[in-house]
Design an enzyme around this catalytic site. Structure first.
Site, PDB file in Angstrom:
ATOM      1  N   ASP A 163       0.822  -1.206   0.000  1.00 58.40           N
ATOM      2  CA  ASP A 163       0.000   0.000   0.000  1.00 58.40           C
ATOM      3  C   ASP A 163       0.864   1.268   0.000  1.00 58.40           C
ATOM      4  O   ASP A 163       1.888   1.320   0.685  1.00 58.40           O
ATOM      5  CB  ASP A 163      -0.843  -0.056   1.286  1.00 58.40           C
ATOM      6  N   GLU A 187       1.683  -0.400  -4.907  1.00 56.67           N
ATOM      7  CA  GLU A 187       0.708   0.644  -5.262  1.00 56.67           C
ATOM      8  C   GLU A 187       1.477   1.954  -5.380  1.00 56.67           C
ATOM      9  O   GLU A 187       1.943   2.503  -4.375  1.00 56.67           O
ATOM     10  CB  GLU A 187      -0.384   0.799  -4.196  1.00 56.67           C
TER      11      GLU A 187
HETATM   12  C1  GLC Z   1      -4.417   2.920  -0.555  1.00 55.11           C
HETATM   13  C2  GLC Z   1      -5.609   1.994  -0.505  1.00 55.11           C
HETATM   14  C3  GLC Z   1      -6.804   2.766  -0.049  1.00 55.11           C
HETATM   15  C4  GLC Z   1      -6.537   3.304   1.327  1.00 55.11           C
HETATM   16  C5  GLC Z   1      -5.247   4.120   1.356  1.00 55.11           C
HETATM   17  C6  GLC Z   1      -4.777   4.353   2.746  1.00 55.11           C
HETATM   18  O1  GLC Z   1      -4.540   3.903  -1.514  1.00 55.11           O
HETATM   19  O2  GLC Z   1      -5.783   1.388  -1.745  1.00 55.11           O
HETATM   20  O3  GLC Z   1      -7.972   1.987  -0.052  1.00 55.11           O
HETATM   21  O4  GLC Z   1      -7.593   4.112   1.759  1.00 55.11           O
HETATM   22  O5  GLC Z   1      -4.194   3.450   0.711  1.00 55.11           O
HETATM   23  O6  GLC Z   1      -4.285   3.174   3.297  1.00 55.11           O
END
Ligand code: GLC
Length: 535
Positions: A205, A270
């Protein structure tokens, strides 16, 4: 299912399927999905023809951000089950040849995590420096101008100790301090915990935001900001995004994964950054970083402006930036974004899925997209996404993309026996897995065929990519390897189109109703994409 012979690694030939576990399958009758539910539906994944499943966070959490606020990284939240359920899930998945990727949330914890509770307790606490604490600005107020993703300042004052702590998301999600080596070690230990249990890797993440500027400088205004854009984008994130030191931490994570040997454990990152910066997260052959830094080009650029020129620009921009050793990947959506069928319609969603499965690289399919779920209008009293409830302008609620999976036409779509945590889309009586399994032309069967075609074809798995000239409204490209050549022609419009001089054997149409030789010209019907064997 047979996979064409190549020298590729498992994660290169694989297709990944993303499961949002709250919404996949409820087995204990509380209206919320769980890990036993994922187990129950593993056969659907095999039947679809994917090779790996990424499961959104199921760790202990107060659920302010539905699991992205972790209070214990090494346990399963009771909503989702137990550690024993996880072990069973892993065994059942592996027995079927499916790999399991967990969602690691290293950037921040919950404010209820014992580390933060201790850090928060007093300035002298040994864990104080595990989070990012700063004195107020000289005249009072937050230490600098940084803005949270979910709107408002990225800082919250703790009155008792007189300092602010940093949070790029909700105040309940305090940011860990990756300049403290103990934090890095602690997170590597979390990874070891799951890898030792047999996990095949992680989707990590907000990987590009682990580290902040050491001087906490104000970020400059973004001259491109316009009303309607996210409040956070008022600033240019030169001091919160993509700090050089982040790469060192990613390399440490990768080295840990590599130490586990075969079969390879992988890291999907991500990372929302422009391509020149994104591709640096591959690292180098000597010091590799992510196996797959997520490529959001289609999500961020093409799906909002669905024209061949734009799609081609995204694909070619990406291809041009990829280092020779880097393996590409593509996605059409996730739990944070409106669904693909909601953005471009269910007919074009079929075309987009053909694109996803025929471009170079590893595709990820978001649960429900294989039946073209569109996302429901969620009435205000049913909205559950907290950031969206607190500040809908800064952050439109993400609930429509997270509604329950539609398995069949029984009440609550076979997801649960009680009213689910989010409403089921009213189209579930006709749009569901059971109905589409029986319909040879369904989106489900199209997705299966595309995944099979991809895995059985050397050209789709590891062939070259080259776009070709096509009439207005059509995006066309050739994938080639050895003696195999495929033409993929996608009509992005609602009108018929004709490609002159493009004969060949149509092996698949998004309409699922034609196959066979075409001589001299290729007719494309409205919203039709085709895969044509040209050698
Ligand atoms: C990422 C996740 C999202 C979350 C954020 C904070 O972007 O995909 O769902 O709210 O991180 O952890």
């Amino acid at each position: 299912m047979s996979t064409a012979r190549t020298n590729l690694r498992w994660w290169q030939t694989a297709a990944i399927y993303q499961v949002y576990p709250r919404s996949f399958q409820d087995t204990d009758g509380d209206g919320v999905g769980d890990l036993p539910g994922v187990i129950r539906r593993l056969d659907h994944l095999c039947d679809l023809g994917v090779d790996a499943v990424w499961i959104n966070p199921f760790f202990r959490s107060p659920m302010k951000d539905f699991g992205y606020d972790v209070s214990d990284y090494c346990d399963v939240d009771p909503t989702f089950g137990t550690l024993a359920d996880f072990d069973r899930l892993l065994a059942e998945a592996h027995r079927r040849g499916l790999r399991v990727l967990l969602d690691l949330v290293p950037n921040h914890t919950s404010d209820r995590h014992p580390w933060f509770v201790e850090s928060h307790a007093d300035r002298g606490s040994p864990k104080r420096d595990w989070y990012v604490w700063r004195d107020p600005a000289p005249g009072g107020g937050p230490p600098n101008n940084w803005i949270s993703f979910f709107g408002g300042p990225a800082w919250t004052l703790d009155r008792r100790t007189g300092q602010y702590y940093l949070h790029h998301f909700l105040p309940e999600q305090p940011d860990l301090n990756y300049r403290n080596p103990e934090v890095v070690e602690a997170m590597l230990d979390v990874m070891r915990f799951w890898l030792d249990r047999g996990a095949d890797g992680f989707r990590v993440d907000v990987l590009w935001m682990l580290v902040e500027d050491p001087h906490f400088r104000d970020e400059p205004d973004n001259p491109a900001w316009r009303p309607g854009m996210r409040p956070r984008d008022r600033l240019i994130h030169c001091y919160t995004d993509d700090q050089l030191e982040t790469h060192e931490i990613v390399r440490r994570m990768r080295a840990l994964l590599d130490a586990y040997g075969e079969p390879e454990r992988i890291m999907v990152g991500e990372i929302y950054l422009p391509y020149p910066k994104l591709v640096r997260y591959y690292g180098t052959p000597q010091t590799p970083e992510c196996h797959l830094p997520y490529n959001f080009g289609l999500v961020e650029r093409a799906l909002g402006d669905w024209r061949p020129e734009v799609v081609r620009a995204v694909v070619e921009d990406y291809e041009a930036h990829l280092p020779p050793w880097a393996w590409p990947n593509w996605v059409l959506g996730n739990h944070d974004r409106p669904r693909v069928a909601a953005r471009i319609g269910s007919e074009q969603a079929r075309v987009a899925t053909m694109l996803l499965c025929t471009l170079r690289g590893t595709p990820t399919i978001y649960y429900g997209d294989e039946i073209a779920m569109t996302g429901t209008e969620v009435p205000p009293d049913r909205v559950r996404d907290l950031p969206g409830l607190r500040d809908p302008l800064a952050h439109p609620p993400r609930d429509p993309a997270r509604t329950p999976m539609q398995w069949d036409d029984s009440p609550y779509a076979g997801f649960s026996v009680v009213e689910p945590w989010l409403p089921v889309h009213p189209d579930y009586r006709t749009r569901n897995v059971a109905a589409q399994r029986d319909d040879p032309r369904s989106m489900l069967n199209l997705t299966r065929r595309l995944l099979r075609l991809r895995r059985e074809s050397v050209a789709f798995l590891e062939g070259t990519y080259r776009s070709v000239t096509a009439p207005q409204g059509v995006f066309a490209f050739v994938r080639a390897a050895d003696r195999q050549r495929w033409l993929v022609a996608l009509n992005l419009t609602g009108a018929g189109r004709r490609l002159e001089g493009e004969g060949g054997e149509v092996v698949l149409s998004t309409h699922m109703d034609r196959e066979g030789r075409e001589r001299n010209a290729l007719e494309l019907r409205p919203h039709e994409g085709v895969v044509v064997r040209i050698a």
